[in-house]
Design an enzyme around this catalytic site. Structure first.
Site, mmCIF file in Angstrom:
data_model
loop_
_atom_site.group_PDB
_atom_site.id
_atom_site.type_symbol
_atom_site.label_atom_id
_atom_site.label_comp_id
_atom_site.label_asym_id
_atom_site.label_seq_id
_atom_site.Cartn_x
_atom_site.Cartn_y
_atom_site.Cartn_z
ATOM 1 N N ASP A 116 39.250 53.484 54.636
ATOM 2 C CA ASP A 116 40.342 52.954 53.826
ATOM 3 C C ASP A 116 40.460 53.745 52.533
ATOM 4 O O ASP A 116 39.456 54.071 51.913
ATOM 5 C CB ASP A 116 40.071 51.477 53.517
ATOM 6 C CG ASP A 116 41.238 50.801 52.812
ATOM 7 O OD1 ASP A 116 42.333 51.389 52.757
ATOM 8 O OD2 ASP A 116 41.054 49.667 52.334
ATOM 9 N N HIS A 123 41.883 50.314 56.574
ATOM 10 C CA HIS A 123 42.279 49.118 55.834
ATOM 11 C C HIS A 123 42.361 47.896 56.743
ATOM 12 O O HIS A 123 41.954 46.803 56.360
ATOM 13 C CB HIS A 123 43.633 49.385 55.181
ATOM 14 C CG HIS A 123 44.023 48.415 54.132
ATOM 15 N ND1 HIS A 123 43.320 48.226 52.965
ATOM 16 C CD2 HIS A 123 45.082 47.554 54.058
ATOM 17 C CE1 HIS A 123 43.920 47.306 52.224
ATOM 18 N NE2 HIS A 123 44.983 46.880 52.871
ATOM 19 N N SER A 162 43.427 42.915 52.140
ATOM 20 C CA SER A 162 44.239 43.587 51.145
ATOM 21 C C SER A 162 44.622 42.640 50.001
ATOM 22 O O SER A 162 43.769 41.956 49.441
ATOM 23 C CB SER A 162 45.475 44.184 51.819
ATOM 24 O OG SER A 162 46.127 45.086 50.980
#
Length: 445
Positions: free
Chosen positions: A364, A424, A161
């Protein structure tokens, strides 16, 4: 300030799997060490090292991996460790897919103010990735100076991320430091997982991705697209703080049109631990970011673990420091840098010969794969045209024979992994495949 124990003092410590509060003692023979490093006046960074624990190799024969969490404000030592790749899970049970089985893993609570890391005043919090990278150079110089046995071991930075955005900047500064001789290490590459490299490309593809997965109708697609275009315009004008605010508004539009889709995995419901509380009833940017991007990394059970048994085990956390206590302030401090792209930094890494790996989860949304592919196509790297012409190779799911678990392709010092059935947090969703990818990237399969 309570002084940290030295690396040498903690060298022989063994991790006791459930002895803290389960009444039993199951030793996991993983050597550990941890400490604080003062990276600036009033800025104290915490790091936690697990030595590689393979049945077939000494840690000296395994790579060293530094893991960087996202947010910014997410804790590597907490979330990355106990929710994703550490030797134990949140319930202090052995994790079969722990990365410590294939590498030594250094978790760093980065930037300062994240997790157990803290600052004496909010003025000492980082403002941008350049400041983040500068702090990390101080920590890495300290680490490799004290842990000299790791200086020759291949060192990789893996990230997730917003951690990927920071990892790119850190990798570039580390490359310069190694060349200058100020840091002695064998830097072998960086892996950017579901990373916030080009935020606007992610935002601009939310609508098409959700529409293609039947999570938006035509009207919803129009609303999300219009909101995203406002973000794009702010970025084009260099109004990055405004772009961050408009990004939050765009997320509201997505939620309203999808009945609250989970931004981290479109096929998974949000955790019951992340329901609204009275403090969330106020409107505004901070409330939205806290609910979507800070709380998922600080769920109640993890917070209780980190502020209870783990804090007691470590024995070096100052009394005035709460794990995750400055997380929201970290995000706010970085808000002006949040929507800035770092594609140019990735280009510089590739030009410098650094091994760069991109990996992304199929499910994601917040950093959807469509957006990642867009910014990759913007690279000026001279190998891109050859990379684009290549066909990807299928990887079998380690858990299910004759089922595809991922695709990948690699050319020279650039690789891309498409991880199927993952959101994610890839190691949480597809632990065996994430572990296999780690071994492939570090060439220790």
């Amino acid at each position: 300030m309570i002084m940290a124990r030295s690396w040498m003092d903690m060298l022989a410590v063994l991790l006791l799997a459930v002895s803290f509060y389960k009444g039993s003692c199951v030793p996991v023979e993983t050597k550990e060490s941890w400490e604080y490093v003062d990276v600036r006046d009033g800025a104290h960074m915490f790091c936690w090292l697990y030595y590689g624990n393979s049945s077939s190799a000494s840690y000296k024969d395994l790579p060293l991996v530094m893991w960087l969490q996202g947010g910014p404000g997410g804790s590597s030592c907490g979330f990355g460790n106990f929710e994703e790749i550490g030797p134990l899970d949140r319930d202090l049970k052995l994790r079969e897919t722990s990365w410590v089985r294939a590498a030594s893993v250094l978790f760093v609570d980065n930037p300062v103010g994240t997790g157990y890391s803290y600052t004496d005043t909010e003025d000492a919090l980082t403002k941008d990735v350049a400041m983040v990278a500068s702090d990390m150079m101080v920590l890495l110089k300290s680490f490799f100076s004290k842990q000299t046995e790791f200086q020759s071991i291949p060192f990789y930075i893996f990230s997730e991320s917003y951690g990927g955005k920071m990892a790119a900047a850190i990798s570039l500064e580390l490359t310069k430091a190694v060349q200058a001789g100020s840091i002695k290490c064998n830097f072998a590459g960086v892996a950017l997982g579901d990373s916030w490299i080009s935020p606007v490309d992610s935002v601009m593809t939310w609508g098409p991705y959700l529409y293609s997965t039947s999570l938006l109708d035509d009207n919803g697609l129009d609303e999300v697209t219009n909101a995203a275009k406002a973000v794009l315009e702010a970025v084009r004008q260099g109004q990055y703080q405004k772009a961050t605010d408009l990004w939050s508004i765009t997320e509201n539009v997505v939620e309203q049109n999808t009945n609250g889709v989970n931004f981290y995995n479109i096929l998974t419901q949000n955790s019951d631990e992340m329901v609204k509380t009275s403090s969330d009833q106020t409107n505004g940017f901070l409330s939205s970011l806290k609910r979507r991007h800070i709380r998922p990394l600080h769920r109640q059970s993890l917070s209780e673990l980190m502020n209870g048994p783990i804090r007691k085990k470590l024995g070096v956390i100052p009394n005035n420091v709460t794990w995750g206590g400055q997380a929201e302030a970290v995000f706010e401090s970085m808000a002006g840098d949040f929507m800035k792209p770092v594609v140019d930094i990735v280009d510089q890494l590739l030009a410098a010969g650094v091994n760069v790996t991109i990996y992304n989860g199929q499910l994601d949304l917040i950093v959807d794969t469509m957006g990642q592919e867009l910014w990759v196509k913007q690279l000026k790297w001279d190998g891109l045209q050859y990379f684009n012409k290549m066909k990807w190779t299928a990887l079998e799911d380690p858990q299910t024979q004759r089922q595809t678990g991922a695709f990948y392709k690699t050319y020279k010092n650039f690789a891309f992994y498409w991880i199927l059935k993952a959101g994610h947090m890839i190691p949480s969703d597809q632990g065996p495949m994430a572990l296999r990818m780690l071994k492939m990237v570090t060439q220790h399969e």
